[in-house]
Design a protein around this motif. Sequence first.
Motif, PDB file in Angstrom:
ATOM      1  N   PRO A  22       0.640  -1.322   0.351  1.00  0.00           N
ATOM      2  CA  PRO A  22       0.333   0.214   0.442  1.00  0.00           C
ATOM      3  C   PRO A  22       0.688   1.414   0.184  1.00  0.00           C
ATOM      4  O   PRO A  22       2.090   1.037   0.475  1.00  0.00           O
ATOM      5  CB  PRO A  22      -0.684  -0.199   1.440  1.00  0.00           C
ATOM      6  N   ALA A  54      -2.752   0.368   4.358  1.00  0.00           N
ATOM      7  CA  ALA A  54      -3.506   0.324   3.413  1.00  0.00           C
ATOM      8  C   ALA A  54      -5.181   0.998   3.364  1.00  0.00           C
ATOM      9  O   ALA A  54      -5.434   1.226   4.690  1.00  0.00           O
ATOM     10  CB  ALA A  54      -5.084  -1.333   3.233  1.00  0.00           C
ATOM     11  N   GLU A  57     -10.334   2.347   1.231  1.00  0.00           N
ATOM     12  CA  GLU A  57     -10.996   2.048  -0.576  1.00  0.00           C
ATOM     13  C   GLU A  57     -10.388  -0.078  -0.746  1.00  0.00           C
ATOM     14  O   GLU A  57     -10.557  -0.451  -1.443  1.00  0.00           O
ATOM     15  CB  GLU A  57     -11.280   2.589  -1.609  1.00  0.00           C
ATOM     16  N   GLU A  58      -8.652  -0.184  -0.372  1.00  0.00           N
ATOM     17  CA  GLU A  58      -8.631  -1.273   0.095  1.00  0.00           C
ATOM     18  C   GLU A  58      -8.466  -2.915   0.871  1.00  0.00           C
ATOM     19  O   GLU A  58      -9.218  -2.322   1.762  1.00  0.00           O
ATOM     20  CB  GLU A  58      -7.310  -1.396   0.026  1.00  0.00           C
ATOM     21  N   SER A  59      -8.636  -3.387  -0.105  1.00  0.00           N
ATOM     22  CA  SER A  59      -9.213  -4.756   1.067  1.00  0.00           C
ATOM     23  C   SER A  59      -8.477  -5.606   0.304  1.00  0.00           C
ATOM     24  O   SER A  59      -7.200  -5.808   0.357  1.00  0.00           O
ATOM     25  CB  SER A  59     -10.259  -5.109   0.333  1.00  0.00           C
ATOM     26  N   ASP A  62      -7.585  -7.312  -2.618  1.00  0.00           N
ATOM     27  CA  ASP A  62      -6.975  -5.599  -3.715  1.00  0.00           C
ATOM     28  C   ASP A  62      -5.537  -6.240  -3.898  1.00  0.00           C
ATOM     29  O   ASP A  62      -5.058  -5.661  -5.155  1.00  0.00           O
ATOM     30  CB  ASP A  62      -7.832  -4.456  -3.182  1.00  0.00           C
ATOM     31  N   LEU A  63      -4.964  -6.198  -2.920  1.00  0.00           N
ATOM     32  CA  LEU A  63      -3.712  -6.606  -2.618  1.00  0.00           C
ATOM     33  C   LEU A  63      -3.342  -7.333  -2.989  1.00  0.00           C
ATOM     34  O   LEU A  63      -2.170  -7.839  -3.292  1.00  0.00           O
ATOM     35  CB  LEU A  63      -3.064  -6.320  -0.729  1.00  0.00           C
TER      36      LEU A  63
END
Length: 335
Positions: A22, A54, A57-59, A62-63
Amino acid sequence: MSPPGTPASHAVGLLGLGIHLPERVMTNDEWAERIDTSDEWIVSRTGIRTRRIAGEEESTADLALAAARAALADGAFEPADIDEIVLATDTPEVFIPDTSPYVQDRLGVGHIPCYDLAGSGCAGFVLALDIARSRAISHGHRVLVIGVELLTRLMNWEDRNTCVLFGDAAGAAVVGPGPDAVEIVAATAGTDGSKSDILGVEAGGTRVPITVERAQQGLHKHVVMQGREVFREAVSRMSQASHEVLEKAGASIDDVALVVPHQANLRILNAVARRLQVPQERVFVNVQKYGNTGSASVPLALWEAREQGRIKPGDLVLLTAFGAGFHWAALLLRF
């Protein structure tokens, strides 16, 4: 995609490696503004100076997806070249189903088998590499292995003893047969379930279901960490697993060019180096930059070591890790 049921004819190992971090970097001074701590206190006890956080908006998926794409690109693969996905995480996308189907769908690999090593702790990525190796040997599969954690969503941001330890990251590798594979020479693993209570999050399962009252108490984010016991087990088990995997390979610690351990904290890393009688310059450390990123820490450290030129062709590289369970694993690579 490999032909079904085709056994491996080449060495089985890593065919591609990638990571994702991130953008946000959080310093110890920022923690000192939130809780009763200081940069000096954190560094002296953990060696950690910064970590990645993170975005809202990131989960987890996503990563994981970003790291998976990086690993595919590193090996010059397309999504259609992957036969299977194994994803290790303690911080799933949702409670049910597991996280790997979300990655499978967004990556566009088709209806291939995929599954999580859920709750496997920080040893998850190394355990997953061993599983992927067996699938590659028996079926000739190319397996996408992902270690991903969004630990800053799991922890209590007011618990000064644990919140400063963790960071968010993802790492991935393509495992399979190939003439240029970074060979997985040997692997070992173990578990001591009698130590399951020294590290973990109890609330949220069937034994301690989540309720409004428990949520209000923050129990779903209460990381149980019996520090001294975790330290003893971590040092003992990572060292033991390292010796076991070297014995399996018919090698000695003197043959190892670089040790890449799970990046829990600097005290544990230094203690493992002493136990293995390895000089500090042959132990890769990046915990100061990223903190403990769980199952992402080993691929992140391995990727960074490679990028820094710390690994040369022909080198033996030893991976060793531990995690809640109490699990441990080690794996020997030949570059």
